[in-house]
Design a protein around this motif. Structure first.
Motif, PDB file in Angstrom:
ATOM      1  N   PRO A 221       0.833  -1.215   0.000  1.00  0.00           N
ATOM      2  CA  PRO A 221       0.000   0.000   0.000  1.00  0.00           C
ATOM      3  C   PRO A 221       0.861   1.256   0.000  1.00  0.00           C
ATOM      4  CG  PRO A 221       0.045  -0.985   2.186  1.00  0.00           C
ATOM      5  CD  PRO A 221       0.742  -1.955   1.275  1.00  0.00           C
ATOM      6  N   THR A 259      -3.319   5.201   8.685  1.00  0.00           N
ATOM      7  CA  THR A 259      -4.338   4.213   9.055  1.00  0.00           C
ATOM      8  C   THR A 259      -4.749   4.374  10.514  1.00  0.00           C
ATOM      9  OG1 THR A 259      -3.506   2.641   7.417  1.00  0.00           O
ATOM     10  CG2 THR A 259      -4.816   1.748   9.232  1.00  0.00           C
ATOM     11  N   THR A 296      -8.821  -0.428   4.007  1.00  0.00           N
ATOM     12  CA  THR A 296      -9.523  -0.426   2.718  1.00  0.00           C
ATOM     13  C   THR A 296     -10.215   0.892   2.416  1.00  0.00           C
ATOM     14  OG1 THR A 296     -11.480  -1.375   3.789  1.00  0.00           O
ATOM     15  CG2 THR A 296      -9.899  -2.916   2.789  1.00  0.00           C
TER      16      THR A 296
END
Length: 400
Positions: A221, A259, A296
């Protein structure tokens, strides 16, 4: 203006005139009052709002301060500020150049004096008047000041990789109520450094400006930051983007930091400040594993939600974004905690630190310019010379 006193007393008449109209000093308040007489308040308000937004807040703030100083000097000397006599402007600039602070150093640098002239010119242009600063007497005065001073610009110290680790070591301890500040500040330092962002760009980010994508070369990512506006692209027309790969270590991974911060923001939106301590106890964050692989997306889709809001000492998240000045103070605060002189650092230290560290790591000019969005190679060369003055230097071939 004396050479010992740089505090300018602003007459009440000047202050009163400057309070009229819109926030921008470049907009003619008399013309705007005529607009209010011809149109309803909503239409006039919309015009004033967009005129005020035509210049960046930093430019307006600086020009407004410069115009106040010029107007005050004119009032004290019995001169006319608008339209201005070029000789008056030249005398004002020369007097400002001779002004000194209490410690004896110059009160204004050559660049600040040029900005003062730019403010005077901008207000004249906004009122349809020719600029007095284009005259020979003003231009030659500025040239004489530059030749007389011959001083090097004072640059702040760059945050290099080892300095960044020192700053990160001073983050608040995990747990309530310091966890929101710890996660936010960690992301600011990592994104500001790896993204070579200006402090205004950091402060202006919204949550929807940042997204997680897949790096097709590594399968890992990465963060993709869409800058809404920059110093060189204030309208955002070029769509500048910054990509940040996954870090090699979880504690310094920008994607993991993003995140963790977004998950806390989502919990705050769902449970409020009162429910956040319980959520933190139920979802502890480890630093030995990457947390970014399972991310996600986010449920926070409000386009006006700031990525970096103000955080209170009690763990509360504000609704307004941090200012660029607050970002600079954050860097200074962590520098002081690390035992470093905070006056040597600023918000720009993260951006300059990226360029210098990248040059030390062997990055090419093109690579540094791409990430930092520099268009002038001379700027990058300055960072390279700072990093290693003997790199790519013919003196090493002399055989001495």
């Amino acid at each position: 203006m004396t050479t010992t006193d740089t505090q300018i007393a602003v007459p009440d008449t000047v202050r009163g005139e400057l309070r009229r109209g819109v926030r921008s000093v470049l907009v003619d308040p008399v013309a705007l009052r005529l607009v209010r007489e011809r149109f309803d308040s909503e239409q006039a308000g919309a015009l004033g709002r967009y005129l005020a937004a035509s210049q960046s807040p930093n430019t307006v703030r600086a020009y407004r301060s410069d115009w106040v100083a010029w107007s005050a000097w004119c009032a004290a000397e019995g001169r006319q500020s608008l339209p201005a006599d070029p000789l008056d402007v030249a005398v004002y600039v020369a007097a400002a150049a001779d002004a000194r602070k209490t410690g004896g150093e110059w009160a204004f640098g050559a660049a600040t004096l040029e900005r003062k002239c730019a403010a005077i010119a901008a207000v004249h242009a906004a009122n349809g008047l020719p600029s007095p600063t284009r005259s020979d007497v003003v231009r030659l005065t500025l040239r004489g000041i530059r030749r007389t001073r011959r001083t090097q610009p004072k640059r702040k110290r760059p945050v290099l990789l080892h300095t960044l680790e020192q700053l990160l070591a001073e983050l608040p301890a995990p747990g309530w109520p310091t966890e929101p500040a710890r996660r936010r500040d960690l992301l600011i330092l990592l994104v500001g450094f790896a993204g070579a962002l200006r402090r205004s760009e950091i402060a202006g980010l919204r949550i929807t400006d940042v997204s997680v994508h897949l790096d097709h070369h590594t399968g890992e990512p990465m963060l993709l930051i869409q800058l809404p506006a920059t110093k060189t692209d204030p309208s955002g027309s070029t769509g500048q983007r910054v990509a940040l790969p996954r870090g090699g270590r979880p504690p310094t991974c920008p994607v993991c930091a993003f995140t963790d911060w977004i998950r806390l923001r989502e919990a705050y939106a769902e449970h409020g400040r009162g429910g956040l301590p319980g959520w933190l106890d139920a979802t502890p964050v480890g630093t030995d594993l990457h947390r970014c692989h399972g991310f996600t997306g986010t449920t926070l889709t409000d386009p006006d939600l700031p990525l970096f809001p103000a955080v209170s000492r009690h763990g509360g998240l504000g609704s307004t974004a941090m200012s660029g000045r607050a970002v600079a103070e954050l860097v200074k605060r962590y520098a002081a905690r690390a035992g470093l002189d905070p006056t040597l650092f600023s918000g720009h230290s993260l951006r300059s630190g990226f360029a210098t560290q990248a040059a030390l790591g062997g990055a090419s000019d093109r690579e540094i310019m791409r990430q930092g969005r520099w268009s002038n190679p001379r700027t990058v060369h300055g960072y390279i010379r700072t990093a290693n003055p003997l790199d790519d230097n013919a003196v090493t071939k002399l055989g001495l």
